[in-house]
Design an enzyme around this catalytic site. Structure first.
Site, mmCIF file in Angstrom:
data_model
loop_
_atom_site.group_PDB
_atom_site.id
_atom_site.type_symbol
_atom_site.label_atom_id
_atom_site.label_comp_id
_atom_site.label_asym_id
_atom_site.label_seq_id
_atom_site.Cartn_x
_atom_site.Cartn_y
_atom_site.Cartn_z
ATOM 1 N N ASN A 345 0.841 -1.201 0.000
ATOM 2 C CA ASN A 345 0.000 0.000 0.000
ATOM 3 C C ASN A 345 0.874 1.249 0.000
ATOM 4 O O ASN A 345 1.001 1.951 0.990
ATOM 5 C CB ASN A 345 -0.941 -0.014 1.215
ATOM 6 C CG ASN A 345 -2.011 1.051 1.130
ATOM 7 O OD1 ASN A 345 -1.899 2.132 1.692
ATOM 8 N ND2 ASN A 345 -3.067 0.742 0.409
ATOM 9 N N GLY A 388 -2.106 1.698 4.901
ATOM 10 C CA GLY A 388 -0.806 2.296 4.644
ATOM 11 C C GLY A 388 -0.893 3.719 4.126
ATOM 12 O O GLY A 388 -1.954 4.352 4.196
ATOM 13 N N ARG A 390 -1.084 4.993 1.141
ATOM 14 C CA ARG A 390 -2.144 5.271 0.163
ATOM 15 C C ARG A 390 -3.499 5.382 0.849
ATOM 16 O O ARG A 390 -4.295 6.262 0.527
ATOM 17 C CB ARG A 390 -2.196 4.185 -0.928
ATOM 18 C CG ARG A 390 -3.176 4.566 -2.052
ATOM 19 C CD ARG A 390 -3.290 3.495 -3.134
ATOM 20 N NE ARG A 390 -3.998 4.006 -4.306
ATOM 21 C CZ ARG A 390 -5.311 3.974 -4.456
ATOM 22 N NH1 ARG A 390 -6.092 3.468 -3.523
ATOM 23 N NH2 ARG A 390 -5.869 4.447 -5.570
ATOM 24 N N CYS A 391 -3.755 4.500 1.793
ATOM 25 C CA CYS A 391 -5.029 4.536 2.527
ATOM 26 C C CYS A 391 -5.226 5.869 3.248
ATOM 27 O O CYS A 391 -6.349 6.354 3.384
ATOM 28 C CB CYS A 391 -5.088 3.410 3.558
ATOM 29 S SG CYS A 391 -5.227 1.754 2.861
ATOM 30 N N MET A 392 -4.129 6.461 3.730
ATOM 31 C CA MET A 392 -4.219 7.668 4.547
ATOM 32 C C MET A 392 -4.242 8.953 3.725
ATOM 33 O O MET A 392 -4.147 10.041 4.294
ATOM 34 C CB MET A 392 -3.032 7.727 5.527
ATOM 35 C CG MET A 392 -3.026 6.618 6.552
ATOM 36 S SD MET A 392 -1.829 6.915 7.871
ATOM 37 C CE MET A 392 -0.300 6.986 6.936
#
Length: 402
Positions: A345, A388, A390-392
């Site tokens: 991620n 990760g 990208r998620c944040m």
């Protein structure tokens, strides 16, 4: 008033503006017996999580990225008294609260606060005792649930081209998160007149989440049919995009395992350069992919089922040879551990430059050997939420690729 534009036609174009959320008191309202309800496996230590998140923001700023905060934009969007009233009515209704006196108590309590404090409180959750309802130790303590997943800003909505997918979230605990996006794009002075197209609406019946939505190029979008994104939602959104956005030519639906380990498509693979992707070794066998294009003459979708390896499918649709870089080098133990900590991620801030968690040191070393510039960040507490870099992050503006 300056009107902000949405412009995201790739996963790797130079990142210029991104939306993030600094973890707040919602994390402090996690308790062991309700972790599953809130989609957490552990309780992050807020003080350290904030230090780690501030470092994430610092890395972004040092690399020329403007960081916008979800909580600030939401507060600015509801400054008008009438809009604030609409916002609170919607939030309370979606909590399932229907007793007149409780509704009044909640609104009085929240309206007594400045807008930013009010937004923080809605995100953090409200205990019964805060509005003078007696709490019994063996009963559920919240009248309004906390939203601890908010620091994963990627999921509630996704910027695609010049528009947004305001997502219909799979789980009850995350559905209210999209209200903030709704009010930002509808009422915030910098967005409300920007003619931002709506590809999907939070009230639509089928579910879709941002972690499943990847913009591979100006012509190709990849969307995961995962445990949290329905195939029907992707097909409905595809029709809307094709009819209103002339750049995108193909939408690929990746059928991935419907398990928590493969939660979203971006936990399985992410794009890190023009021709390179990180990948979870668990999906390197034969994949089933649905390729959707559009017949403009007859105004109908063309849907073709394909099978093949991830490498073959990506190479075909991106019209170039693709290199897959295995999380953990493909070793069963290492890749399993680093995948759990979001080794696949990554967040690309420009072609070949990515932000990763430093704890995934095996994968990071392999990326480096493949000429990828790796910017590591600490994540001892942030990674407890199972997401990760990208998620944040939710990119609002990326420079177009040449």
């Amino acid at each position: 008033m300056y009107e902000r534009k949405i412009n995201v036609y790739s996963e790797i174009g130079d990142l210029k503006t991104v939306l993030i959320h600094r973890p707040g008191e919602e994390i402090e309202n996690l308790i062991p017996e309700y972790l599953e309800r809130f989609l957490f496996d552990d309780i992050p230590f807020l003080k350290v999580a904030r230090i780690e998140h501030d470092n994430f923001a610092k890395i972004l700023k040092e690399n020329g990225v403007e960081t916008l905060y979800l909580e600030n934009l939401a507060a600015e969007a509801v400054k008008d008294a009438q809009i604030k009233e609409l916002f609170l009515d919607e939030v309370i209704e979606e909590c399932g609260i229907n007793k007149t006196q409780i509704i009044k108590s909640l609104k009085d309590y929240l309206c007594s606060m400045p807008e930013k404090e009010m937004i923080d409180k809605v995100m953090a959750g409200i205990r019964k005792k805060e509005i003078k309802i007696k709490e019994h130790y063996d009963e559920y303590p919240f009248i309004m649930d906390p939203m601890p997943n908010l620091y994963f800003t990627r999921d509630p909505f996704a910027c695609i081209g010049n528009g947004i997918s305001l997502n219909s979230m799979k789980t009850k605990t995350r559905r209210r998160e999209t209200i903030f996006g709704k009010y930002i794009f509808k009422y915030h002075p910098e967005f409300k007149n920007s003619n931002i197209k709506l590809w999907y609406n939070r009230d639509d019946v089928y579910n879709i989440e941002g972690g499943d939505e990847l913009i591979l190029s100006k012509e190709v979008i990849a969307i995961g049919n995962s445990e949290r994104t329905d195939k029907e939602a992707i097909i409905n959104m595809a029709k809307n995009i094709f009819e209103n956005e002339k750049n995108f030519k193909t939408i690929l639906i990746f059928n991935i395992p419907k398990t928590r380990a493969f939660m979203h498509l971006d936990t399985v693979f992410t794009m890190i350069d023009y021709d390179k992707f990180t990948v979870h070794p668990g999906i390197e066998g034969t994949l089933k992919v649905t390729a959707i294009t559009y017949d403009y003459k007859n105004k109908e979708l063309i849907i073709i089922e394909e099978e093949g390896s991830l490498e073959k499918i990506l190479s075909k649709h991106l019209n170039k040879d693709i290199t897959l870089i295995r999380c953990g080098g493909g070793d069963k133990v290492i890749s399993g551990r680093e995948q759990w900590n979001d080794g696949s991620n990554t967040l690309a801030i420009s072609p070949g430059t990515v932000i990763t968690y430093e704890r995934n040191y095996v994968t990071n070393e392999i990326l480096d050997k493949n000429n990828i510039k790796v910017i590591e960040m600490t994540s001892g507490e942030l990674s407890r939420g199972r997401g990760g870099p990208r998620c944040m992050s939710m990119p609002f503006y990326r420079e177009d690729l040449e």
